[in-house]
Motif scaffolding. Structure first.
Motif, PDB file in Angstrom:
ATOM      1  N   UNK A   1       0.839  -1.213   0.000  1.00 42.18           N
ATOM      2  CA  UNK A   1       0.000   0.000   0.000  1.00 42.18           C
ATOM      3  C   UNK A   1       0.872   1.260   0.000  1.00 42.18           C
ATOM      4  N   UNK A   2       1.991   1.212   0.710  1.00 46.37           N
ATOM      5  CA  UNK A   2       2.891   2.368   0.763  1.00 46.37           C
ATOM      6  C   UNK A   2       3.436   2.674  -0.633  1.00 46.37           C
ATOM      7  N   UNK A   3       3.884   1.627  -1.325  1.00 51.00           N
ATOM      8  CA  UNK A   3       4.441   1.808  -2.665  1.00 51.00           C
ATOM      9  C   UNK A   3       3.360   2.360  -3.602  1.00 51.00           C
ATOM     10  N   UNK A   4       2.160   1.788  -3.514  1.00 47.13           N
ATOM     11  CA  UNK A   4       1.051   2.279  -4.356  1.00 47.13           C
ATOM     12  C   UNK A   4       0.796   3.760  -4.094  1.00 47.13           C
ATOM     13  N   UNK A   5       0.700   4.119  -2.802  1.00 42.73           N
ATOM     14  CA  UNK A   5       0.381   5.504  -2.434  1.00 42.73           C
ATOM     15  C   UNK A   5       1.465   6.461  -2.930  1.00 42.73           C
ATOM     16  N   UNK A   6       2.725   6.036  -2.828  1.00 39.34           N
ATOM     17  CA  UNK A   6       3.815   6.915  -3.266  1.00 39.34           C
ATOM     18  C   UNK A   6       3.839   7.041  -4.787  1.00 39.34           C
ATOM     19  N   UNK A   7       3.634   5.923  -5.472  1.00 34.37           N
ATOM     20  CA  UNK A   7       3.691   5.996  -6.938  1.00 34.37           C
ATOM     21  C   UNK A   7       2.451   6.689  -7.512  1.00 34.37           C
ATOM     22  N   UNK A   8       1.329   6.609  -6.786  1.00 39.86           N
ATOM     23  CA  UNK A   8       0.103   7.268  -7.274  1.00 39.86           C
ATOM     24  C   UNK A   8      -0.018   8.710  -6.775  1.00 39.86           C
ATOM     25  N   UNK A   9       0.947   9.164  -5.982  1.00 36.64           N
ATOM     26  CA  UNK A   9       0.928  10.543  -5.486  1.00 36.64           C
ATOM     27  C   UNK A   9      -0.090  10.763  -4.366  1.00 36.64           C
ATOM     28  N   UNK A  10      -0.528   9.682  -3.715  1.00 33.33           N
ATOM     29  CA  UNK A  10      -1.474   9.830  -2.590  1.00 33.33           C
ATOM     30  C   UNK A  10      -0.757  10.074  -1.270  1.00 33.33           C
ATOM     31  N   UNK A  11       0.589   9.989  -1.297  1.00 28.46           N
ATOM     32  CA  UNK A  11       1.389  10.258  -0.096  1.00 28.46           C
ATOM     33  C   UNK A  11       2.539  11.162  -0.525  1.00 28.46           C
ATOM     34  N   UNK A  12       2.887  12.121   0.360  1.00 31.23           N
ATOM     35  CA  UNK A  12       3.883  13.124  -0.040  1.00 31.23           C
ATOM     36  C   UNK A  12       5.314  12.626  -0.082  1.00 31.23           C
ATOM     37  N   UNK A  13       5.652  11.670   0.760  1.00 30.76           N
ATOM     38  CA  UNK A  13       7.041  11.204   0.773  1.00 30.76           C
ATOM     39  C   UNK A  13       7.265  10.195   1.881  1.00 30.76           C
ATOM     40  N   UNK A  14       8.451   9.607   1.874  1.00 30.65           N
ATOM     41  CA  UNK A  14       8.764   8.631   2.919  1.00 30.65           C
ATOM     42  C   UNK A  14      10.266   8.567   3.146  1.00 30.65           C
TER      43      UNK A  14
ATOM     44  N   UNK B   1      13.209   5.293  -8.110  1.00 27.10           N
ATOM     45  CA  UNK B   1      13.197   6.494  -8.950  1.00 27.10           C
ATOM     46  C   UNK B   1      12.478   7.676  -8.308  1.00 27.10           C
ATOM     47  N   UNK B   2      11.992   7.517  -7.078  1.00 27.03           N
ATOM     48  CA  UNK B   2      11.177   8.578  -6.475  1.00 27.03           C
ATOM     49  C   UNK B   2      12.047   9.556  -5.663  1.00 27.03           C
ATOM     50  N   UNK B   3      12.000  10.825  -6.036  1.00 30.43           N
ATOM     51  CA  UNK B   3      12.824  11.834  -5.362  1.00 30.43           C
ATOM     52  C   UNK B   3      12.306  12.184  -3.971  1.00 30.43           C
ATOM     53  N   UNK B   4      11.034  11.854  -3.722  1.00 31.13           N
ATOM     54  CA  UNK B   4      10.450  12.181  -2.416  1.00 31.13           C
ATOM     55  C   UNK B   4      10.613  11.034  -1.411  1.00 31.13           C
ATOM     56  N   UNK B   5      11.467  10.070  -1.773  1.00 31.82           N
ATOM     57  CA  UNK B   5      11.678   8.921  -0.890  1.00 31.82           C
ATOM     58  C   UNK B   5      13.170   8.805  -0.582  1.00 31.82           C
ATOM     59  N   UNK B   6      13.489   8.623   0.704  1.00 31.81           N
ATOM     60  CA  UNK B   6      14.874   8.401   1.109  1.00 31.81           C
ATOM     61  C   UNK B   6      14.967   7.013   1.722  1.00 31.81           C
ATOM     62  N   UNK B   7      15.941   6.244   1.261  1.00 30.15           N
ATOM     63  CA  UNK B   7      16.063   4.851   1.688  1.00 30.15           C
ATOM     64  C   UNK B   7      17.390   4.640   2.407  1.00 30.15           C
TER      65      UNK B   7
END
Ligand SMILES: O=CC(=O)O
Length: 313
Positions: free
Chosen positions: A240-253, A270-276
């Motif tokens: 669900x987290x991945x879906x929300x981030x890729x669909x723009x339903x969550x701002x970042x993680x 590839x998501x700039x709003x995610x830090x791993x």
């Protein structure tokens, strides 16, 4: 104590292994033919297990060690140890609380800053030479954001103390209210998520907290919300987290932990709003040495029939 057989998972932190080898007879999990072999000579000589966040002590391992007295984990979390089996077998369990609190709390704040201020993206921007052509994009302010903490234990409280210095209003969700904290309590995590901009997961992983951050919680946080996880991967429904981030339903993680470590969903790369980060919340030399010393101190206390320093069971 040199004759006491201690089973260690391998590889384990080098300093811990070295210090253990000065005191005990080390047996490596990888050298055992199989957990299934009960009462063979090696298994019967093992009186302690030293494990960590990657390799715990499951039912099978505990059952295969007839002389086991203590499991000492090089971690604060003990979700990979079968506590019920340990209780049933009268096996003591210790962990490494307190000594790692600062570093894990620092990591949570570092991830939040990195997500809001795009620190990793801006680092790549400079290294790749883009600054020579144009200024970096504007980012978002972290100071003053409403922070919701899931789990106000040692680590959650240390995070609260730190983000308070950033002027962030703090609220939290936990099993019970901690009125002495002075922070706003939400008995329901969805209400917490609806009322904060950054949700930081800092509770222990139990049956009750498995997937505590689900689709409803993510949607309550919304497209501007950011999730930071320094707890355990399974706290969040990762699909669900991945879906929300890729669909723009969550701002970042900002994620230090994942459901199937070391596998991390490629969709996040590839998501700039995610830090791993690779589950390194407590991984500093200072903290790991202190954790190792605590593992050893617990084992020594046990075998000298003294009280354990940090007992779980
Ligand atoms: O994740 C780290 C720990 O439990 O110590």
């Amino acid at each position: 104590m040199e004759s006491i057989g201690v089973l260690i998972t391998h590889p384990i932190y080098t300093y811990l292994e070295k210090e253990l080898s000065k005191r005990f007879n080390l047996i490596y999990l990888s050298d055992l033919p199989s957990h299934h072999i009960i009462n063979n000579n090696i298994n019967s000589s093992i009186r302690a297990v030293v494990c960590d966040v990657k390799n715990g002590a499951d039912t099978e391992l505990i059952e295969s060690l007839p002389k086991l007295e203590i499991v000492s984990t090089f971690s604060v979390g003990y979700d990979k140890i079968d506590l019920e089996k340990c209780k049933e077998r009268n096996v003591r369990v210790t962990n490494t609380p307190d000594v790692l609190t600062d570093c894990v709390a620092d990591t949570a704040v570092g991830l939040a800053l990195a997500v809001f201020r795009k620190i990793c993206v801006s680092d790549r921007y400079v290294r790749d030479g883009h600054w020579l052509k144009a200024n970096f994009q504007l980012t978002n302010k972290f100071s003053g954001k409403a922070v919701g903490i899931v789990g106000l234990g040692r680590i959650g409280s240390a995070i609260a103390k730190r983000v308070a210095a950033f002027g962030c209003p703090i609220s939290y969700h936990s099993r019970t209210e901690k009125s002495e904290s002075g922070y706003k309590y939400y008995p329901n995590i969805i209400d917490l998520a609806s009322n904060c901009e950054v949700l930081i997961v800092a509770c222990a992983l139990t049956k009750e907290t498995y997937h505590i951050v689900n689709r409803q919680v993510i949607d309550a946080l919304g497209p501007k919300g950011v999730i930071i996880n320094i707890g355990r991967g399974p706290h969040i429904d990762q699909h669900e987290l991945v879906l929300a981030l890729t669909e723009g339903r969550l701002g970042g993680a900002g994620l230090d932990v994942f459901e199937n470590e070391p596998d991390v969903p490629q969709e996040l790369f590839g998501l700039e709003n995610v830090v791993l980060s690779p589950h390194v919340g407590s991984d500093t030399v200072e903290t790991c040495n202190a954790m190792a010393d605590l593992v050893i101190a617990n084992l020594e206390a046990h075998f000298l029939s003294k009280p354990l320093l940090t007992p779980v069971v």
